[in-house]
Motif scaffolding. Structure first.
Motif, PDB file in Angstrom:
ATOM      1  N   UNK A 199       0.781  -1.219   0.232  1.00  0.00           N
ATOM      2  CA  UNK A 199       0.199  -0.157  -0.242  1.00  0.00           C
ATOM      3  C   UNK A 199       0.745   1.274  -0.013  1.00  0.00           C
ATOM      4  N   UNK A 200       2.221   1.306   0.808  1.00  0.00           N
ATOM      5  CA  UNK A 200       2.807   2.411   0.929  1.00  0.00           C
ATOM      6  C   UNK A 200       4.207   2.047   1.221  1.00  0.00           C
ATOM      7  N   UNK A 201       5.182   2.913   1.091  1.00  0.00           N
ATOM      8  CA  UNK A 201       6.622   2.725   1.195  1.00  0.00           C
ATOM      9  C   UNK A 201       7.245   4.112   1.465  1.00  0.00           C
ATOM     10  N   UNK A 202       8.550   3.877   1.979  1.00  0.00           N
ATOM     11  CA  UNK A 202       9.218   5.210   2.196  1.00  0.00           C
ATOM     12  C   UNK A 202       8.733   5.865   3.608  1.00  0.00           C
ATOM     13  N   UNK A 203       7.905   5.030   4.433  1.00  0.00           N
ATOM     14  CA  UNK A 203       7.805   5.597   5.714  1.00  0.00           C
ATOM     15  C   UNK A 203       8.931   5.663   6.705  1.00  0.00           C
ATOM     16  N   UNK A 204       8.888   6.775   7.610  1.00  0.00           N
ATOM     17  CA  UNK A 204       9.916   6.716   8.719  1.00  0.00           C
ATOM     18  C   UNK A 204       9.188   6.281  10.027  1.00  0.00           C
ATOM     19  N   UNK A 264      -0.924   7.529   9.851  1.00  0.00           N
ATOM     20  CA  UNK A 264       0.017   6.800  10.438  1.00  0.00           C
ATOM     21  C   UNK A 264       0.796   7.791  11.097  1.00  0.00           C
ATOM     22  N   UNK A 265       1.268   7.373  12.393  1.00  0.00           N
ATOM     23  CA  UNK A 265       2.054   8.089  13.332  1.00  0.00           C
ATOM     24  C   UNK A 265       3.565   7.636  13.007  1.00  0.00           C
ATOM     25  N   UNK A 266       4.379   8.770  13.017  1.00  0.00           N
ATOM     26  CA  UNK A 266       5.921   8.548  13.038  1.00  0.00           C
ATOM     27  C   UNK A 266       6.377   8.762  14.300  1.00  0.00           C
ATOM     28  N   UNK A 267       6.805   7.634  14.663  1.00  0.00           N
ATOM     29  CA  UNK A 267       7.403   7.696  16.530  1.00  0.00           C
ATOM     30  C   UNK A 267       8.457   8.823  16.609  1.00  0.00           C
ATOM     31  N   UNK A 268       9.453   8.797  15.463  1.00  0.00           N
ATOM     32  CA  UNK A 268      10.533   9.605  15.741  1.00  0.00           C
ATOM     33  C   UNK A 268      10.442  10.921  15.523  1.00  0.00           C
ATOM     34  N   UNK A 269       9.496  11.185  14.298  1.00  0.00           N
ATOM     35  CA  UNK A 269       9.594  12.434  13.777  1.00  0.00           C
ATOM     36  C   UNK A 269       8.153  13.314  14.503  1.00  0.00           C
ATOM     37  N   UNK A 270       7.302  12.664  15.222  1.00  0.00           N
ATOM     38  CA  UNK A 270       6.254  13.236  15.954  1.00  0.00           C
ATOM     39  C   UNK A 270       5.164  13.830  14.937  1.00  0.00           C
ATOM     40  N   UNK A 283      -2.180   8.316   4.337  1.00  0.00           N
ATOM     41  CA  UNK A 283      -1.694   7.513   3.180  1.00  0.00           C
ATOM     42  C   UNK A 283      -3.140   7.193   2.412  1.00  0.00           C
ATOM     43  N   UNK A 284      -3.196   7.281   1.304  1.00  0.00           N
ATOM     44  CA  UNK A 284      -4.380   7.219   0.200  1.00  0.00           C
ATOM     45  C   UNK A 284      -4.272   5.944   0.032  1.00  0.00           C
ATOM     46  N   UNK A 285      -5.569   5.140  -0.036  1.00  0.00           N
ATOM     47  CA  UNK A 285      -5.593   3.667  -0.087  1.00  0.00           C
ATOM     48  C   UNK A 285      -5.694   3.439  -1.700  1.00  0.00           C
ATOM     49  N   UNK A 286      -5.753   4.551  -2.581  1.00  0.00           N
ATOM     50  CA  UNK A 286      -5.707   4.206  -3.947  1.00  0.00           C
ATOM     51  C   UNK A 286      -4.592   4.147  -4.476  1.00  0.00           C
ATOM     52  N   UNK A 287      -3.633   5.350  -4.081  1.00  0.00           N
ATOM     53  CA  UNK A 287      -2.326   5.331  -4.779  1.00  0.00           C
ATOM     54  C   UNK A 287      -1.297   5.245  -4.034  1.00  0.00           C
ATOM     55  N   UNK A 288      -1.594   5.129  -2.339  1.00  0.00           N
ATOM     56  CA  UNK A 288      -0.443   4.781  -1.495  1.00  0.00           C
ATOM     57  C   UNK A 288       0.501   6.387  -1.465  1.00  0.00           C
ATOM     58  N   UNK A 289      -0.188   7.430  -1.912  1.00  0.00           N
ATOM     59  CA  UNK A 289       0.477   8.692  -1.740  1.00  0.00           C
ATOM     60  C   UNK A 289       0.671   9.056  -0.255  1.00  0.00           C
ATOM     61  N   UNK A 290       1.473   9.582   0.331  1.00  0.00           N
ATOM     62  CA  UNK A 290       1.768  10.227   1.605  1.00  0.00           C
ATOM     63  C   UNK A 290       1.800  11.499   1.659  1.00  0.00           C
ATOM     64  N   UNK A 291       0.939  11.962   2.547  1.00  0.00           N
ATOM     65  CA  UNK A 291       0.679  13.469   2.886  1.00  0.00           C
ATOM     66  C   UNK A 291       0.811  13.757   4.286  1.00  0.00           C
ATOM     67  N   UNK A 344      -3.466  20.499   9.410  1.00  0.00           N
ATOM     68  CA  UNK A 344      -4.556  19.850   9.698  1.00  0.00           C
ATOM     69  C   UNK A 344      -5.024  19.452  10.931  1.00  0.00           C
ATOM     70  N   UNK A 345      -4.101  19.355  11.907  1.00  0.00           N
ATOM     71  CA  UNK A 345      -4.200  18.765  13.222  1.00  0.00           C
ATOM     72  C   UNK A 345      -4.558  20.086  14.009  1.00  0.00           C
ATOM     73  N   UNK A 346      -5.586  20.214  14.780  1.00  0.00           N
ATOM     74  CA  UNK A 346      -5.719  21.181  15.825  1.00  0.00           C
ATOM     75  C   UNK A 346      -5.060  21.005  16.927  1.00  0.00           C
ATOM     76  N   UNK A 347      -5.040  22.132  17.853  1.00  0.00           N
ATOM     77  CA  UNK A 347      -4.167  21.968  19.146  1.00  0.00           C
ATOM     78  C   UNK A 347      -4.653  20.835  20.021  1.00  0.00           C
TER      79      UNK A 347
END
Length: 418
Positions: A96-101, A116-122, A127-135, A192-195
Motif C-alpha cells: 500500500x505504501x513505502x518510504x515511511x519513517x 499513520x504516526x511517525x514515532x521519531x518525527x512526531x 496514506x491514500x488507499x488508491x495510490x499509496x501517496x503519503x501526505x 490540519x491537526x488542531x491543538x
C-alpha cells in the motif's frame, strides 16, 4: 533485562528485542517462501504492485528452534465448525505504501485511507488507499522522542464522523500522555491537526517499556496499554499507571464498570503491552513483552493480575492468582507489538522475531499451535490493522533504529488471510 543498544547517542534500549541488531536484511532475503501469513477483510483499492507477487503457504517455526506453546484446547486436526482451521495461510497481495519513517500507530479513516504516526518525527501522515501517496497532515506538539518513546498509538473517536477527533498516545519530556486533536481537512496541508486537548497525563515514561497502543473498544471506551518503564515495581502498584491496561471514557475519566470505582486501571501486572484487539465475541486480547524467557498473548479480564514481575510465561496461574497466558513464545521468536483479530484468529506482529504469528482461537483458548509466517522476509513488524473479513494491513518497523532498512522501508503491506 534484554536490553539492546539504541542507535541515537548510544542510549540503552529494551523491549525484549535483540541487542546490536543490524546487518540482517541480506540474511532475511534468503528465507524460504514456505513461511507465510494471513490477513483480513475489505481489500484496499488496487494501485500498488505486490512486493513479490507470491502466495505464502502454511508456516511454522524454523527447523531447530523451540516451538511456541499454546494452551491446550483438545484440538488435534481441523478445528470444529465453531472455530477457524488449525492451519492458516497468507497472501501478500500488494504494497500500500513505502518510504515511511518509524511508523507506529495507524488509524483507518472512513473510506479506506489511513492516518499513520511517525514515532521519531512526531508527525501524522495520511496514506491514500488508491495510490499509496503519503501526505503529512500535522505534527503533534510536545512529543519528545527518545529510546522507545515518541509518537506511538493513534485512534479515531467513536464519533469521528461528527467530531473529527484523532487520539494520540505520546511521550513528552515528563510523561506519557493521551491527547485528542481535531482533524480539519479544509486547512492547509501540514496544518490540519488542531491543538491537542490532553485527555490523560502522568503515565510513567522511560527509555524503554512505554507501551503506547490505544484503541476504542466495542463499549466505546478508550483502552491504553502501558509499560513499566523498566521499574518493575510499577506493574504491581495499583496506584501507578505503568504496567497496566487502562480503560476510560473518551474524556479520560474512569469508565463505569471498572474493577475499582474512580480508577482507570483495568488490569495490572504487565511488563509492556503494545497490542490490543477484540475478538468476534468482544473479548479483549493483549500482547506483552517478556524478559528473557517468554512473550505472551493474554486474554484480559477486568481486575486481572498478569504476574509481572513475580511470574512470567506458563505455570503462573497457581501463584497468587496470576492469570495464565493463552500462548507464549521464546523472546527471540516474537517480541510482539501490534495484534488484530481476523478470520477467527489473533494475528501478532513480531519485532525481534521478524514474523507474523497466527493464533487460532476457539472461545477463550487456542484452537491449535501458533503458526509463524513471513519470517525474515520484511524485517521487523510493528502494527497489524484489521480491514474486516479476510484482509489485514501489516506495518514494518525497519527504520526505528534497530532494523536494517533497505530502499523503500518502511512499508505497509496488504494481506489476505485465513
Amino acid at each position: 533485562m534484554r536490553y539492546g543498544q539504541f542507535h541515537r547517542g548510544g542510549a540503552v534500549r529494551g523491549a525484549g528485542e535483540a541487542p546490536g541488531y543490524g546487518g540482517g536484511r541480506a540474511r532475511r532475503r534468503g528465507v524460504p517462501a514456505w513461511l507465510a501469513l494471513a490477513g483480513c477483510g475489505v481489500l484496499l483499492a488496487a494501485g500498488c504492485s505486490p512486493p513479490d507477487g507470491e502466495r505464502a503457504g502454511p508456516g511454522g517455526s524454523p527447523p531447530g528452534s523451540p516451538p511456541p506453546v499454546a494452551a491446550s484446547s483438545g484440538a488435534s486436526g481441523a478445528a470444529d465448525a465453531s472455530g477457524p482451521p488449525v492451519k492458516g495461510s497468507v497472501t501478500v497481495s500488494g504494497e500500500l505504501a513505502k518510504g515511511l519513517e518509524s511508523p507506529w500507530g495507524v488509524a483507518p479513516l472512513p473510506g479506506g485511507d489511513l492516518l499513520v504516526a511517525s514515532r521519531d518525527k512526531g508527525t501524522v501522515s495520511r496514506v491514500r488507499a488508491d495510490t499509496g501517496a503519503v501526505t503529512q497532515i500535522g505534527r503533534v506538539p510536545g512529543v519528545a522522542p527518545g529510546g522507545e518513546g515518541g509518537l506511538l498509538g493513534l485512534a479515531l473517536s467513536p464519533d469521528f464522523a461528527s467530531d473529527r477527533m484523532v487520539y494520540a498516545y505520546f511521550t513528552t519530556e515528563s510523561d506519557n500522555r493521551i491527547a485528542r486533536m481535531r482533524y480539519g481537512e479544509q486547512r492547509p496541508a501540514g496544518q490540519q491537526l488542531g491543538a491537542p486537548d490532553t485527555v490523560l497525563r502522568g503515565i510513567p515514561k522511560g527509555l524503554i517499556h512505554n507501551g503506547g497502543r490505544i484503541a476504542f473498544g466495542p463499549d466505546r471506551m478508550l483502552y491504553a496499554g502501558t509499560g513499566e518503564t523498566g521499574d518493575t515495581s510499577l506493574a504491581q502498584d495499583r496506584k501507578s499507571l505503568g504496567g497496566k491496561i487502562l480503560r476510560m471514557t473518551p474524556d479520560g475519566r474512569p469508565a463505569q464498570g471498572n474493577p475499582e470505582a474512580g480508577s482507570i486501571v483495568y488490569s495490572y501486572g504487565h511488563r509492556n503491552v503494545q497490542g490490543l484487539a477484540w475478538d468476534g465475541d468482544k473479548r479483549l486480547w493483549a500482547s506483552e513483552f517478556g524478559q528473557r524467557t517468554w512473550d505472551e498473548l493474554n486474554l484480559i479480564e477486568p481486575g486481572g493480575n498478569y504476574g509481572w514481575p513475580e511470574a512470567e510465561g506458563k505455570g503462573k496461574g497457581g501463584k497468587a492468582g496470576f492469570r495464565e497466558p493463552v500462548a507464549v513464545w521464546k523472546t527471540d521468536e516474537a517480541s510482539p507489538s501490534g495484534i488484530a483479530w481476523a478470520e477467527g484468529s489473533i494475528w501478532m506482529a513480531g519485532l525481534k522475531g521478524e514474523r507474523l504469528w497466527r493464533i487460532p482461537l476457539k472461545g477463550t483458548a487456542a484452537a491449535g499451535e501458533p503458526e509463524a509466517f513471513l519470517q525474515g522476509k520484511y524485517g521487523r513488524l510493528r502494527t497489524v490493522v484489521p480491514l474486516g473479513g479476510d484482509g489485514l494491513l501489516l506495518v514494518t518497523s525497519e527504520t526505528d533504529g534497530r532494523g536494517s532498512p533497505e530502499p523503500g522501508d518502511d512499508r505497509i503491506l496488504k494481506l489476505t488471510v485465513r
